[in-house]
Design a protein around this motif. Structure first.
Motif, PDB file in Angstrom:
ATOM      1  N   LEU A 104       0.829  -1.206   0.000  1.00 47.27           N
ATOM      2  CA  LEU A 104       0.000   0.000   0.000  1.00 47.27           C
ATOM      3  C   LEU A 104       0.863   1.257   0.000  1.00 47.27           C
ATOM      4  O   LEU A 104       0.517   2.270   0.587  1.00 47.27           O
ATOM      5  CB  LEU A 104      -0.916  -0.010   1.231  1.00 47.27           C
ATOM      6  N   ILE A 105       2.002   1.203  -0.687  1.00 47.34           N
ATOM      7  CA  ILE A 105       2.996   2.278  -0.649  1.00 47.34           C
ATOM      8  C   ILE A 105       2.667   3.368  -1.674  1.00 47.34           C
ATOM      9  O   ILE A 105       2.509   3.086  -2.855  1.00 47.34           O
ATOM     10  CB  ILE A 105       4.404   1.705  -0.907  1.00 47.34           C
ATOM     11  N   GLU A 106       2.569   4.613  -1.185  1.00 42.32           N
ATOM     12  CA  GLU A 106       2.308   5.770  -2.046  1.00 42.32           C
ATOM     13  C   GLU A 106       3.562   6.592  -2.294  1.00 42.32           C
ATOM     14  O   GLU A 106       3.728   7.178  -3.352  1.00 42.32           O
ATOM     15  CB  GLU A 106       1.268   6.698  -1.402  1.00 42.32           C
ATOM     16  N   LYS A 107       4.427   6.669  -1.291  1.00 38.82           N
ATOM     17  CA  LYS A 107       5.621   7.526  -1.348  1.00 38.82           C
ATOM     18  C   LYS A 107       6.884   6.667  -1.247  1.00 38.82           C
ATOM     19  O   LYS A 107       6.880   5.646  -0.578  1.00 38.82           O
ATOM     20  CB  LYS A 107       5.617   8.529  -0.189  1.00 38.82           C
ATOM     21  N   LEU A 108       7.944   7.120  -1.871  1.00 33.90           N
ATOM     22  CA  LEU A 108       9.208   6.381  -1.874  1.00 33.90           C
ATOM     23  C   LEU A 108      10.215   6.953  -0.879  1.00 33.90           C
ATOM     24  O   LEU A 108      11.404   6.634  -0.942  1.00 33.90           O
ATOM     25  CB  LEU A 108       9.795   6.356  -3.286  1.00 33.90           C
ATOM     26  N   SER A 124       2.277  -2.908  -8.387  1.00 30.73           N
ATOM     27  CA  SER A 124       0.970  -2.943  -7.714  1.00 30.73           C
ATOM     28  C   SER A 124       1.013  -2.340  -6.308  1.00 30.73           C
ATOM     29  O   SER A 124       0.608  -2.965  -5.335  1.00 30.73           O
ATOM     30  CB  SER A 124       0.424  -4.370  -7.680  1.00 30.73           C
ATOM     31  N   ASN A 125       1.544  -1.134  -6.238  1.00 28.16           N
ATOM     32  CA  ASN A 125       1.455  -0.321  -5.040  1.00 28.16           C
ATOM     33  C   ASN A 125       0.601   0.890  -5.395  1.00 28.16           C
ATOM     34  O   ASN A 125      -0.196   0.821  -6.332  1.00 28.16           O
ATOM     35  CB  ASN A 125       2.862   0.063  -4.543  1.00 28.16           C
ATOM     36  N   LEU A 126       0.756   2.001  -4.706  1.00 30.12           N
ATOM     37  CA  LEU A 126      -0.122   3.153  -4.899  1.00 30.12           C
ATOM     38  C   LEU A 126       0.625   4.424  -5.311  1.00 30.12           C
ATOM     39  O   LEU A 126       0.125   5.532  -5.126  1.00 30.12           O
ATOM     40  CB  LEU A 126      -0.915   3.416  -3.603  1.00 30.12           C
ATOM     41  N   PRO A 151      -0.613   3.457  -9.945  1.00 27.40           N
ATOM     42  CA  PRO A 151      -1.415   4.452 -10.666  1.00 27.40           C
ATOM     43  C   PRO A 151      -0.588   5.294 -11.638  1.00 27.40           C
ATOM     44  O   PRO A 151      -1.061   5.613 -12.729  1.00 27.40           O
ATOM     45  CB  PRO A 151      -2.006   5.318  -9.548  1.00 27.40           C
ATOM     46  N   LEU A 152       0.651   5.610 -11.286  1.00 29.84           N
ATOM     47  CA  LEU A 152       1.519   6.396 -12.152  1.00 29.84           C
ATOM     48  C   LEU A 152       1.752   5.686 -13.477  1.00 29.84           C
ATOM     49  O   LEU A 152       1.665   6.299 -14.541  1.00 29.84           O
ATOM     50  CB  LEU A 152       2.857   6.660 -11.443  1.00 29.84           C
ATOM     51  N   GLN A 153       2.016   4.401 -13.433  1.00 26.54           N
ATOM     52  CA  GLN A 153       2.252   3.622 -14.645  1.00 26.54           C
ATOM     53  C   GLN A 153       0.972   3.511 -15.473  1.00 26.54           C
ATOM     54  O   GLN A 153       0.997   3.619 -16.691  1.00 26.54           O
ATOM     55  CB  GLN A 153       2.788   2.232 -14.287  1.00 26.54           C
ATOM     56  N   LYS A 154      -0.142   3.332 -14.800  1.00 32.41           N
ATOM     57  CA  LYS A 154      -1.422   3.202 -15.516  1.00 32.41           C
ATOM     58  C   LYS A 154      -1.786   4.486 -16.257  1.00 32.41           C
ATOM     59  O   LYS A 154      -2.394   4.435 -17.327  1.00 32.41           O
ATOM     60  CB  LYS A 154      -2.530   2.823 -14.533  1.00 32.41           C
ATOM     61  N   LYS A 155      -1.405   5.649 -15.692  1.00 32.60           N
ATOM     62  CA  LYS A 155      -1.694   6.944 -16.320  1.00 32.60           C
ATOM     63  C   LYS A 155      -0.867   7.148 -17.585  1.00 32.60           C
ATOM     64  O   LYS A 155      -1.216   7.964 -18.420  1.00 32.60           O
ATOM     65  CB  LYS A 155      -1.345   8.104 -15.365  1.00 32.60           C
ATOM     66  N   ASN A 161       5.342   4.407 -24.078  1.00 30.81           N
ATOM     67  CA  ASN A 161       5.501   5.743 -23.496  1.00 30.81           C
ATOM     68  C   ASN A 161       6.025   5.647 -22.070  1.00 30.81           C
ATOM     69  O   ASN A 161       6.864   6.435 -21.650  1.00 30.81           O
ATOM     70  CB  ASN A 161       4.171   6.506 -23.478  1.00 30.81           C
ATOM     71  N   TRP A 162       5.487   4.697 -21.317  1.00 32.59           N
ATOM     72  CA  TRP A 162       5.895   4.497 -19.925  1.00 32.59           C
ATOM     73  C   TRP A 162       7.390   4.175 -19.845  1.00 32.59           C
ATOM     74  O   TRP A 162       8.135   4.802 -19.107  1.00 32.59           O
ATOM     75  CB  TRP A 162       5.050   3.387 -19.295  1.00 32.59           C
ATOM     76  N   ILE A 163       7.820   3.211 -20.612  1.00 27.43           N
ATOM     77  CA  ILE A 163       9.221   2.784 -20.563  1.00 27.43           C
ATOM     78  C   ILE A 163      10.137   3.931 -21.004  1.00 27.43           C
ATOM     79  O   ILE A 163      11.181   4.167 -20.396  1.00 27.43           O
ATOM     80  CB  ILE A 163       9.433   1.507 -21.401  1.00 27.43           C
TER      81      ILE A 163
END
Length: 186
Positions: A104-108, A124-126, A151-155, A161-163
């Protein structure tokens, strides 16, 4: 509901099954305990020779009590309930691989301590913000990143484009989400 398994109990069970002493072992697997481990207690400090520790598929919420793991190179904490990377600081001189997908990680915040980190699997984190990648840019040896399902990758569709975006922000990477990055020579 069954009471959680402690790390101490899980280690005792592991010693019985593996017929090894935990304080002498270089690899210890405590994944998928029934009932699950919920807390990382100070029993971990006895694992002085451990190089690979698997605690995946439990219900761990916080990363704690890692200061005794002086030789740890690979830490697997995937499929838990971890919300933050705080607590990894004691591993800054040894950890090379962190497997922390499905949490459930949002921040690094806290990742920047791990200067020897080469592999980060945190699919599959946040994570939702490119600003978090600045923290990854401070890791000089990071070569392999799994980040799919955040979510960042999904956007950032499509995948190409992601890579491209990730490799621009992290030029030392050799692999993103299992795809080898091909660098164009100027």
């Amino acid at each position: 509901m069954a009471q959680a398994t402690t790390v101490k109990k899980a280690l005792a069970k592991w010693e019985m099954i593996s017929e090894q002493k935990a304080n002498e072992a270089t690899e210890i697997k405590l994944f998928g305990q029934i009932p699950p481990i919920e807390k990382l207690d100070n029993s971990l400090s006895t694992l002085i020779n451990c190089e690979k520790l698997s605690l995946s598929t439990n219900r761990i919420e916080k990363i704690t009590n890692l200061s005794g793991l002086k030789n740890l190179k690979i830490l697997s904490l995937s499929r838990n309930n971890i919300k933050t990377l705080a607590g990894l600081e004691p591993l800054q001189d040894t950890l090379e691989e962190l497997w922390i997908s499905y949490n459930l990680i949002e921040k690094l915040k806290g990742i920047n301590f791990l200067k020897k980190l080469k592999v980060l699997y945190m699919s599959s984190n946040l994570v939702n913000d490119w600003d978090e990648f600045k923290r990854l840019a401070s890791l000089p040896l990071l070569a392999d990143l799994a980040f799919v399902g955040n979510p960042l990758q999904k956007k950032c569709a499509p995948q190409s484009n992601w890579i491209q975006e990730v490799s621009k922000r992290l030029p030392n990477l050799k692999k993103v989400d299992g795809v080898h990055i091909v660098k164009n020579e100027d």
